[in-house]
Design a protein around this motif. Sequence first.
Motif, short mmCIF file in Angstrom:
data_model
loop_
_atom_site.label_atom_id
_atom_site.label_comp_id
_atom_site.label_asym_id
_atom_site.label_seq_id
_atom_site.Cartn_x
_atom_site.Cartn_y
_atom_site.Cartn_z
N PHE A 6 3.99 3.98 3.31
CA PHE A 6 4.28 2.78 2.66
C PHE A 6 3.79 1.35 3.56
N ASN A 7 3.10 0.54 2.98
CA ASN A 7 2.64 -0.56 3.55
C ASN A 7 1.77 -0.52 4.85
N ALA A 8 1.19 0.76 4.95
CA ALA A 8 0.24 1.02 6.10
C ALA A 8 -1.07 0.14 5.75
N PRO A 9 -1.67 -0.22 6.82
CA PRO A 9 -2.85 -0.81 6.57
C PRO A 9 -3.95 0.17 6.34
N VAL A 10 -4.42 -0.18 4.97
CA VAL A 10 -5.53 0.39 4.35
C VAL A 10 -6.44 -0.51 3.74
N SER A 11 -7.63 -0.11 3.27
CA SER A 11 -8.60 -0.82 2.55
C SER A 11 -9.36 0.05 1.76
N VAL A 12 -9.22 -0.21 0.31
CA VAL A 12 -9.84 0.89 -0.60
C VAL A 12 -11.07 -0.31 -0.88
N GLU A 13 -12.45 0.29 -0.45
CA GLU A 13 -13.74 -0.42 -0.91
C GLU A 13 -14.52 0.62 -1.76
N PRO A 14 -15.61 -0.20 -2.45
CA PRO A 14 -16.53 0.73 -3.06
C PRO A 14 -17.34 1.76 -2.20
N PRO A 15 -17.58 2.83 -3.03
CA PRO A 15 -18.14 4.06 -1.98
C PRO A 15 -19.21 3.32 -1.41
N SER A 72 0.85 -1.20 -0.11
CA SER A 72 0.02 -0.10 0.11
C SER A 72 0.83 1.17 0.07
N ALA A 73 0.34 2.34 -0.45
CA ALA A 73 1.14 3.74 -0.37
C ALA A 73 -0.07 4.68 -0.75
N THR A 74 0.55 6.00 -0.18
CA THR A 74 -0.33 7.18 -0.37
C THR A 74 0.60 8.31 -1.44
N VAL A 75 -0.03 8.86 -2.07
CA VAL A 75 0.41 9.93 -2.91
C VAL A 75 -0.38 11.11 -2.74
N THR A 76 0.43 12.31 -2.68
CA THR A 76 -0.22 13.43 -2.66
C THR A 76 0.47 14.56 -3.73
N GLU A 77 -0.51 15.00 -4.78
CA GLU A 77 -0.03 15.31 -6.05
C GLU A 77 -0.49 16.74 -6.23
N GLU A 78 0.43 17.62 -6.74
CA GLU A 78 0.20 19.00 -7.23
C GLU A 78 0.54 18.97 -8.64
N PRO A 119 -1.99 25.36 -8.30
CA PRO A 119 -2.06 23.77 -8.50
C PRO A 119 -3.42 23.05 -8.20
N ILE A 120 -3.68 22.14 -8.99
CA ILE A 120 -4.90 21.25 -8.60
C ILE A 120 -4.13 20.25 -7.70
N VAL A 121 -4.83 20.26 -6.54
CA VAL A 121 -4.14 19.16 -5.49
C VAL A 121 -5.12 18.03 -5.47
N SER A 122 -4.57 16.58 -5.40
CA SER A 122 -5.19 15.40 -5.67
C SER A 122 -4.56 14.30 -4.51
N HIS A 123 -5.52 13.47 -4.15
CA HIS A 123 -4.84 12.66 -3.32
C HIS A 123 -5.08 11.06 -3.41
N TYR A 124 -4.10 10.24 -3.48
CA TYR A 124 -4.22 8.78 -4.07
C TYR A 124 -3.99 8.18 -2.67
N THR A 125 -4.67 6.90 -2.72
CA THR A 125 -4.40 5.74 -1.83
C THR A 125 -4.35 4.36 -2.72
N PHE A 126 -3.26 3.78 -2.50
CA PHE A 126 -3.08 2.54 -3.23
C PHE A 126 -2.99 1.02 -2.32
N GLU A 127 -3.75 0.25 -2.89
CA GLU A 127 -3.84 -0.94 -2.17
C GLU A 127 -3.55 -2.09 -3.22
N ALA A 128 -2.58 -3.07 -2.84
CA ALA A 128 -2.19 -4.22 -3.84
C ALA A 128 -3.24 -5.29 -3.48
#
Length: 533
Positions: free
Chosen positions: A518-527, A378-384, A393-402
């Motif tokens: 990095f590798n933090a406990p996350v869970s990407v679920e349907p809205p 897992s990982a997170t990303v902050t984008e400008e 800037p357009i600021v966006s946030h990502y959360t990824f989960e394998a």
Amino acid sequence: ALLWPRAVAAGVPVRRVYRLGASCAAIGTSLSLLSSALVATGQLVAVVDVVATRSGSWRGALVASATVAALWPRVTRWPARVLILLAVVAEAASGHAASTPLPMAATASFAVHLTAVGVWVFALLAAVAGSEPVVTTLKRFTRPAVAAAVVVALTGAANTVLELAEPRQLVTTAYGLVVVVKTVAFAAMATLGFLHYRRRRAGADAGGVTRPVRAELAIAVLALVLATVLVGFPNPPRQDAALAEAGGLAGVLDGEDALSLARPAGDLVVALSVVPPEPGPVELRVDVLGLEPGESISAVTVSAASDGAQRISADLQTCGPACFSGPTEVPAAGRWTFTVTVVTADEQFEVTAAAPLPAPPGDEALDEAIAAMEGLSSATVTEELRGAVSREPIVSHYTFEAPGSMRFTVEGGSGLVVIGDTAYRRSEPDAAWEPRPWPGDGFTWPEAYYAGYWARGATAARVLGTAQVDGVATTVLSVARPDVDAWFELYVGEDDGLVRRMVMTADGHLMRQTYGEFNAPVSVEPPISYTSS
């Protein structure tokens, strides 16, 4: 306006026709500006940025002059001529002519071409719309119409020579085929003009003369439509060839021992390549991305200073419309700070970039960074993201989960959740989520994700030095992707090989991403709003 006295004598409602033409020019050009903004950014408010470009400013001048002409309550002949001259020059300067190898000559030729077309078409319109007999009107307008037709032919041929690199492109390119059709239309109009001239001289009745005049006018309207289509082709063949020459960076970097860095400068991107990246004789190349049609560069110089106080400088020579290159000598090893000075017709600007010479190869470090990133759970990303340095800037946030989930939100804007082969989208924070299939075999992360992002088509990977990112010691890598005209700088953790920051520089796409959790406990679920329904 050029035929004003003749038109008044022929009983043509001159002011009404003048205002109608000006209104059509103002409305049509305004719609083209709004369309350009919508296509480029998806937002109509971006028309301000479109008008700020060289091409857009000329179109803005056209709108302004046409609007004044349409609203002037009692316009007379000389003010009308001035306004039409402004509109014609603005139209000529905003299009393809400004991007030819001889922009001044091409723009002047196109302006004369537009004026001659206007005289010819107005003569036909006067013959049809005037209050006096058509034969009498034709006598008034024959000489200026014939002269205009000759000028249209000559300037049309000149414009074609300036736009096409070789005759075969008349039949091998879409742009050339439209030119051919316009030529056929011209020949048909000239034939019909000669026909009604012969009939008038032979004493034919009004109907026998009027029919070919109306047919000639109809073909003229068709030719104007074709001219509008021609404007829709963004790159005539000669311009395409010039852009291809300017875009030959891939050939310079591919397989070469090179360093290539890019920096933003206003609305432009300036890329500097050093071949080879080591002391001794080197070739410097500067590529400028984001130039508007007609915008040219008059000079490019590169100077550099090392941490050992040595200095070098070079005046580069053109290698294309937006490419400059030249040799110089780097006298000693060290960390060199390069300053690139670019001079255009309107301004001068500088960008700086620093790198060690010799610049150590970065291919192995890049491969290790990609391998480390593709081992994450897992990982997170902050984008400008900016379109230019001066823009917010357009600021966006990502959360990824394998192995294949992602949550993406734009601050104050849209959202996206992807899980495997299904994506859930919403256009704004309060909007409903809408499910859509994800293309292909579904979304995957991190497998192949970063290799496709940074390594596909990449070249000139170099180690630039070290830096601290949020207290983490990193190695800075530079990578060029000439296949998409993009440059990356990756800040790779020295202890774990994970990328902490990425800076991407491309035309209209200035992006900065910060990676973490990095590798933090996350869970990407349907809205929830979607699953509950």
